[in-house]
Design an enzyme around this catalytic site. Sequence first.
Site, PDB file in Angstrom:
ATOM      1  N   ARG A  68       0.837  -1.191   0.000  1.00 39.41           N
ATOM      2  CA  ARG A  68       0.000   0.000   0.000  1.00 39.41           C
ATOM      3  C   ARG A  68       0.878   1.249   0.000  1.00 39.41           C
ATOM      4  O   ARG A  68       1.996   1.212   0.500  1.00 39.41           O
ATOM      5  CB  ARG A  68      -0.887   0.056   1.268  1.00 39.41           C
ATOM      6  CG  ARG A  68      -1.671  -1.192   1.593  1.00 39.41           C
ATOM      7  CD  ARG A  68      -2.718  -1.483   0.539  1.00 39.41           C
ATOM      8  NE  ARG A  68      -3.901  -2.125   1.077  1.00 39.41           N
ATOM      9  CZ  ARG A  68      -4.009  -3.441   1.373  1.00 39.41           C
ATOM     10  NH1 ARG A  68      -2.989  -4.262   1.208  1.00 39.41           N
ATOM     11  NH2 ARG A  68      -5.163  -3.913   1.819  1.00 39.41           N
ATOM     12  N   LYS A 118     -25.794   9.926  -3.889  1.00 34.05           N
ATOM     13  CA  LYS A 118     -25.404  11.143  -3.173  1.00 34.05           C
ATOM     14  C   LYS A 118     -26.565  12.125  -3.093  1.00 34.05           C
ATOM     15  O   LYS A 118     -26.767  12.786  -2.072  1.00 34.05           O
ATOM     16  CB  LYS A 118     -24.194  11.767  -3.862  1.00 34.05           C
ATOM     17  CG  LYS A 118     -22.940  10.881  -3.739  1.00 34.05           C
ATOM     18  CD  LYS A 118     -21.860  11.300  -4.728  1.00 34.05           C
ATOM     19  CE  LYS A 118     -20.604  10.464  -4.561  1.00 34.05           C
ATOM     20  NZ  LYS A 118     -19.652  10.688  -5.682  1.00 34.05           N
TER      21      LYS A 118
END
Lengths: 442, 442
Positions: free
Chosen positions: B51, B205
């Site tokens: 990562r 949203k």
Amino acid sequence: MESVRVGLIGWGTVGCGVIRVLEENASVIRARLGFPLELARVADLDLETPRPVPVAREKLTQNAREILEDPGIQIVVELIGGLEPARSFILEALERGKHVVTANKALLAHHGNELFEHAERHGGSIGFEASVAGGIPLLKSLREGLAGNKVDTIFGILNGTGNYILTRMTEEGLAFADALREAQEKGYAEADPTLDVDGIDTAHKLAIAGAMAFGTPIRFDQVYVEGIRQIDPLDVQFATEFGYQLKLLAIGRHVNGQLEMRVHPTLIPSSHVLASVRGAYNAVHLHGNAVGSIMLYGLGAGMMPTGSAVVADIMDIARDLASGVVNRVPPLSFLPENTQDIPIRPMEDVTTKYYFRFSAVDRPGVLSKISGILGENAISIAAVIQKGREVEGAVPIVMLTHEAQERAVRKSLEAIDRLDIVRGPTRIIRIEDSENSHVERE
Amino acid sequence: MESVRVGLIGWGTVGCGVIRVLEENASVIRARLGFPLELARVADLDLETPRPVPVAREKLTQNAREILEDPGIQIVVELIGGLEPARSFILEALERGKHVVTANKALLAHHGNELFEHAERHGGSIGFEASVAGGIPLLKSLREGLAGNKVDTIFGILNGTGNYILTRMTEEGLAFADALREAQEKGYAEADPTLDVDGIDTAHKLAIAGAMAFGTPIRFDQVYVEGIRQIDPLDVQFATEFGYQLKLLAIGRHVNGQLEMRVHPTLIPSSHVLASVRGAYNAVHLHGNAVGSIMLYGLGAGMMPTGSAVVADIMDIARDLASGVVNRVPPLSFLPENTQDIPIRPMEDVTTKYYFRFSAVDRPGVLSKISGILGENAISIAAVIQKGREVEGAVPIVMLTHEAQERAVRKSLEAIDRLDIVRGPTRIIRIEDSENSHVERE
């Protein structure tokens, strides 16, 4: 909580806005809070002049003390403006265990640190969202919504009057005096426009917002300020030809352990999001190390937008009262003991790009003399245009520089303006188009 | 408060952003809160893939239960996305007395009402600023900064992927498929772009922000959704000629006791502030009866902007923990008992202006036939242009209408598309330029 009782000092434009919001939106306010806000009392020396928003006679008083001394009033809203008696009213309200909401940027710029300390000592809080950028929830965003960020830049058009005047000068080619007169006729500018056009109002707001962004006390006296009175429509026009727009900008920037805090007419690229902010609108561009670029845009003044911000603060305090907490969030975003006196870079040390307009006689060798002096002072030229129009025996030579230090610029211009080939003082406007000041629209 | 301990479920892009913000900005976070946030534990099924932001081995676990069951963790951050097991994790965290922060708009759109009720029952809170408009403090502004307003309009570009694709189609004339491929190559679009390009993510949203703006429960299944897959660059180009820009817009509007809640490609005037929002940026225009027009602009996705919003929520809850209060502000802005099921206007009843592009044979009388059918359905024409380019035996006829009802438009087009002079289905794009949708830049 049965209700929260509010006393309002100052029945002017903003006061009327607050009263109207409390009345017209009582149902949504109650639906959000779970209890009503009650306007208990309104004080103003002048109770006779008719207002757009009436108040029942029995709530009115000429005596602010009737609000300060009323044990049933929990929140005092100060909307009289100016330093005194506003400051004393707020101090006393806090001493009497009340909370305060104010829209008074001048007062906060000068005495904010004292007022916040006083509030903390007496277990009160001060809401002041309305003091910067009117209805735009800028301070709440800085204090809470962006609280996880190191904010390194705050760029803003924070004065609608100044922006209206510059918009009219840009779009209609008006002279400053004509644009100002128009703004006064339309009610955008006051009879004495000093605070607005000299940049002082913008500086008040930058001092407040900058303290919150960077974690310092409020230091208004260290903000560099220049207004827009000297702006010539000729420069607005040349700037447009170079792809710039002229704005009165508040610039706060954290660079290499120093802060820049300055207000002055500034050229920004026409592609910058702030360039499209016209008329009485305000806009603030923030840059945080996590969030990147943010822009907030809206009406920065006026009865209802300012009323919206004041009522948001009242509701915030009312929620604290209902939960039994005080100062859940520090007023300046950082806890007072964690603020730092980050040094403010003197204006002479600031480095930026410049626009110059020289008035010089139209004769060979002139450009060489001017550029020679600039070269001696390590100022390098990015572009020059000479326009043919001769005015009073001189032609304008417009020059854009690369990054240069203000000190070197001042020294150069002093020398250049003494040249016998130069007629009249050189006009300078600072340019902001460096990477870290630039939000391209993308 | 000594510290607040945070457990994070989901070590993906946003998880990495949250961890980086907590680490890099630990000093300002502490300076604002007065105590540190401690990242206690990070869970992810995949602990092997490298990562960008590493986590100490001893904090990592493959088992989310180790976070849910850890009595020392006060705030659980859910960043795995999708409906399950995210929903179950959140329900359990709340049952165990923890608070939750999530960026999961799909989950909230589908199960938000259940989750908020569960939170209230168990005395917990749910932060979800990151679920709408990424780093932009939109939900806090709706819930607190504009709390004194009746909000009547929310207009937004809420999906950066879709906006990037439309920007490339507008500026470079790319076809949808090419613009999508480019967005995928640049990492703006996922391998399966369905949620983004079909408007579903935008609708998630809008369902959330609309509930907060208008004071209703979340009702995702009633949001009308159309995506951008069908957009032809030809229409983008014609629209530009008429002074419009094409955007995938979320539109929420409170009119005459009904709500419009719709997501579709929309033409807005090029002078509209939202028209200049390019690429991966998001922007939301709100209109409140006190504040007037407000626009908030910034990055709507990405590791660090989303991390900024998640950390703001963590700090908000941490302040509540330090003050001993819970749910000081209701998650959906209105108290649950005060929300209303305001009816959502069926799409067929919506009235707006339209852009039509007919493909018709180039023959006299065609326009008369088409306009005859429109006239029969009470649709009046504002402008027509016919462009000469003949494609497969047909020429494009572009028409703009005045306000018309969707039902009449559908009926007309059904009839028109059956005419033998018409080749191929008529393209329609809705236009928003009425007074109440329009923020001129002024």
